[in-house]
Design an enzyme around this catalytic site. Structure first.
Site, mmCIF file in Angstrom:
data_model
loop_
_atom_site.group_PDB
_atom_site.id
_atom_site.type_symbol
_atom_site.label_atom_id
_atom_site.label_comp_id
_atom_site.label_asym_id
_atom_site.label_seq_id
_atom_site.Cartn_x
_atom_site.Cartn_y
_atom_site.Cartn_z
ATOM 1 N N GLY A 167 0.783 -1.226 0.000
ATOM 2 C CA GLY A 167 0.000 0.000 0.000
ATOM 3 C C GLY A 167 0.811 1.269 0.000
ATOM 4 N N ASP B 154 16.033 9.029 -7.947
ATOM 5 C CA ASP B 154 16.710 8.727 -6.688
ATOM 6 C C ASP B 154 17.595 9.872 -6.215
ATOM 7 O OD1 ASP B 154 18.408 8.226 -8.850
ATOM 8 O OD2 ASP B 154 19.579 6.735 -7.774
ATOM 9 N N HIS B 155 17.640 10.970 -7.013
ATOM 10 C CA HIS B 155 18.396 12.158 -6.618
ATOM 11 C C HIS B 155 17.533 13.422 -6.559
ATOM 12 C CE1 HIS B 155 22.557 10.459 -6.825
ATOM 13 N NE2 HIS B 155 21.909 9.557 -7.539
ATOM 14 N N ASP C 18 30.128 7.251 -5.913
ATOM 15 C CA ASP C 18 29.066 6.288 -6.221
ATOM 16 C C ASP C 18 29.587 4.850 -6.194
ATOM 17 O OD1 ASP C 18 26.969 4.860 -7.418
ATOM 18 O OD2 ASP C 18 27.453 5.560 -9.438
ATOM 19 N N HIS D 119 21.523 -3.375 -23.104
ATOM 20 C CA HIS D 119 21.561 -2.384 -22.022
ATOM 21 C C HIS D 119 22.990 -2.225 -21.543
ATOM 22 C CE1 HIS D 119 20.753 -0.073 -18.454
ATOM 23 N NE2 HIS D 119 21.346 -0.994 -17.713
ATOM 24 N N HIS E 119 26.487 3.797 -14.625
ATOM 25 C CA HIS E 119 27.360 3.913 -13.458
ATOM 26 C C HIS E 119 28.704 3.248 -13.726
ATOM 27 C CE1 HIS E 119 24.034 5.165 -10.713
ATOM 28 N NE2 HIS E 119 23.318 4.475 -11.578
#
Length: 556
Positions: free
Chosen positions: A49, A78-79, A196, A365, A369
């Protein structure tokens, strides 16, 4: 701790250390605070939920008057996805590149925060002074254009916040990572690198974005029927390659998914995407053309239930449908936690007769990163005295720390931190010296509708063990049972097939009530609690399950 250490820069990871997502880092010196990034995270499987997850910014609310600004390194969720959540509580100036802020505006508008946002566009050659912090920006290659690392000049030394990056020698937009700036900072002397860790477990260098173009081209060449492409709407370098291939193979592009439509429009208007005139069509018009004349570009690479590709896979899309022999290309990494939803989507596509390609069975793909050799190169360019791995699960951080030792950084100068750690940095010291409030804010619906952990726990219990509602009527004077108990079960057992179990449960309830004192019988809450305790104990013994028990006690 020495007075010198107490006078240093304090660094607090509010999110992003120990998980993928929620990236937010705080830098403080005296009464000056800057924040780098405001990310979100999408709910995990054990969060029923819950729609969105944001970092807990209690520490920043308590120090709001000290915050000079927030810097957004790039436009991935995410940033930047938590920016509206942040602004609705703390309104400070925002700094980001042109594309980053343009894409952020859409989310800010959606959550009613655009009107209050103080947006300031920066370019990689700009510098910004925020309190005692002097900032310069370094362009880095990533899967979305206009990504920057930040060099933070502080009273104790230079900190390089590397954000997300890789060293792509042939980037789609021909903009290379500004290696010369990183090397120049290394010559000056960098006190701390924060970098990172996403691909700290992957050997070698991350391949160039262009490296998959031949394989993507091969898919276009071999597909004579319908072709469906799914990727992140923010992976604009990938989107550009799809556009180039559609042009080369004389296919129109039908775009599906609100975020994909909005991002393509914004990026093309600002010149970050090269979209030929009249190549894009409304997805509702796709059926007017032969399958080999159109390619569908959609969101849903992670199998999100209401995304375009997930709806297409289940044949629930209003106007886009898979036919036997069509090809579906899922060009994205499967984010940890999304494996099940992606697998379900692929199974649905296969049932429709589609040929499905993804990162595990085709070279379609490549990550945005840096892998282990990229990470080593960053450290060797910057040559920091101290190092903190960021952005990843704990195992990623540890592996990145080990890489730092491999390139010559002393283990004493490496700090593997977690969310909420209060890290002190001086010219001679870097380490954790305390904790601040940190965690996750779970949101159900609107971003100002938080969900307490107990609510999520209740949902988990309901999903796993179901619930039982015993209904009993007591005499208001004597407290004796005058009707019932009746039992209602949802998600626990089927009533018709568990009659003996439920009859025994009724007897347990009557026995428990009869053994209460007259005073206890007069207190409804006491009766409810007694019923709850004895039934949970009974069901655990009989079924090894703990359904939620919600007693209803009425009086006549």
């Amino acid at each position: 701790m020495s007075d010198n250490q107490d006078a240093g820069v304090s660094i607090v990871p509010i999110g992003g250390l120990g998980e993928f997502g929620l990236n937010m880092m705080v830098y403080q010196y005296g009464d000056d605070i800057i924040v780098v990034d405001a990310g979100l995270m999408f709910p995990e499987a054990d969060m029923p939920g819950v729609d969105l997850v944001f970092p807990d910014i209690t520490y920043l609310r308590e120090n709001r008057d000290k915050i000079k600004g927030i810097i957004i390194t790039h436009a991935h969720e995410d940033h930047v996805g938590g920016l509206a959540f942040f602004l609705r509580q703390i309104n400070v100036p925002i700094y980001g590149t042109e594309l980053t802020l343009a894409l952020a505006k859409g989310r800010l508008r959606e959550y009613g925060a655009l009107e209050i946002a103080q947006l300031n566009v920066i370019h990689p050659d700009d510098t910004v002074q925020l309190g005692c912090f002097h900032l310069e920006f370094i362009y880095v290659a990533h899967s979305i254009p206009d990504t920057v690392a930040v060099a933070i000049h502080t009273p104790v030394g230079i900190i390089v916040h590397a954000s997300d990056f890789k060293f792509d020698q042939t980037p789609v937009d021909n903009r290379l990572t500004e290696v010369h700036k990183l090397a120049a900072l290394g010559e000056k002397g960098v006190l701390l690198l924060i970098s990172d860790s996403t691909n700290a477990d992957r050997p070698g260098f991350t391949p160039s974005e262009r490296s998959i173009y031949p394989d993507l081209n091969g898919v276009f060449q071999q597909t004579t029927g319908g072709l469906f492409l799914a990727t992140f709407s923010s992976s604009l370098h990938r989107v550009q390659q799809f556009i180039d291939l559609a042009v080369e193979h004389h296919r129109l592009i039908a775009v599906s998914g609100r975020s994909m439509i909005n991002n393509i429009r914004t990026a093309s208007e600002l010149g970050y995407l090269d979209v030929p005139h009249n190549i894009l069509i409304d997805a509702r018009e796709a059926n007017r053309f032969a399958p080999h004349e159109v390619v569908v570009l959609s969101t849903g690479s992670q199998g999100e239930p209401r995304s375009g590709m997930a709806l297409i896979a289940k044949d629930d899309h209003a106007f886009l449908h898979i036919e036997p022999g069509d090809t579906v290309l899922i060009s994205a990494r499967i984010i940890p936690g999304n494996e099940l939803s992606v697998r379900h989507m692929i199974n649905h596509l296969l049932r429709r007769g589609a040929h499905v390609l993804h990162e595990r069975n085709a070279n379609i793909h490549v990550s945005g990163h840096g892998a282990r050799e990229d990470l080593k190169l960053m450290m060797n360019l910057v040559r920091p005295k101290f190092f903190i791995p960021a952005h990843g699960e704990y195992s990623n951080l540890v592996q990145h720390a080990e890489l730092a030792e491999d390139v010559g950084i002393s283990s004493d100068n490496i700090t593997v931190a977690e969310d909420g750690d209060l890290i002190s940095l001086t010219p001679d010291f870097c380490g954790v010296r305390g904790k601040v409030p940190a965690g996750r804010v779970l949101v159900d619906g609107k971003i100002d509708m938080g969900v307490e952990n107990i609510v999520v726990h209740d949902r988990q219990q309901l999903a796993q063990d179901g619930m039982v509602i015993p209904i009993v009527v007591l005499n208001n004077n004597s407290g004796d049972v005058t009707a019932g108990p009746d039992m209602v079960s949802r998600g626990f057992v089927h009533m018709d097939e568990s009659e003996d179990l439920m009859n025994e449960a009724k007897e347990i309830v009557i026995h428990a009530i009869n053994h209460l004192s007259p005073g206890s019988k007069s207190e409804t809450e006491t009766v409810q609690e007694e019923i709850r305790v004895v039934l949970r104990r009974f069901f655990k013994k009989k079924t090894d399950r703990r359904p939620m028990v919600l007693p209803v006690v009425m009086r006549v």
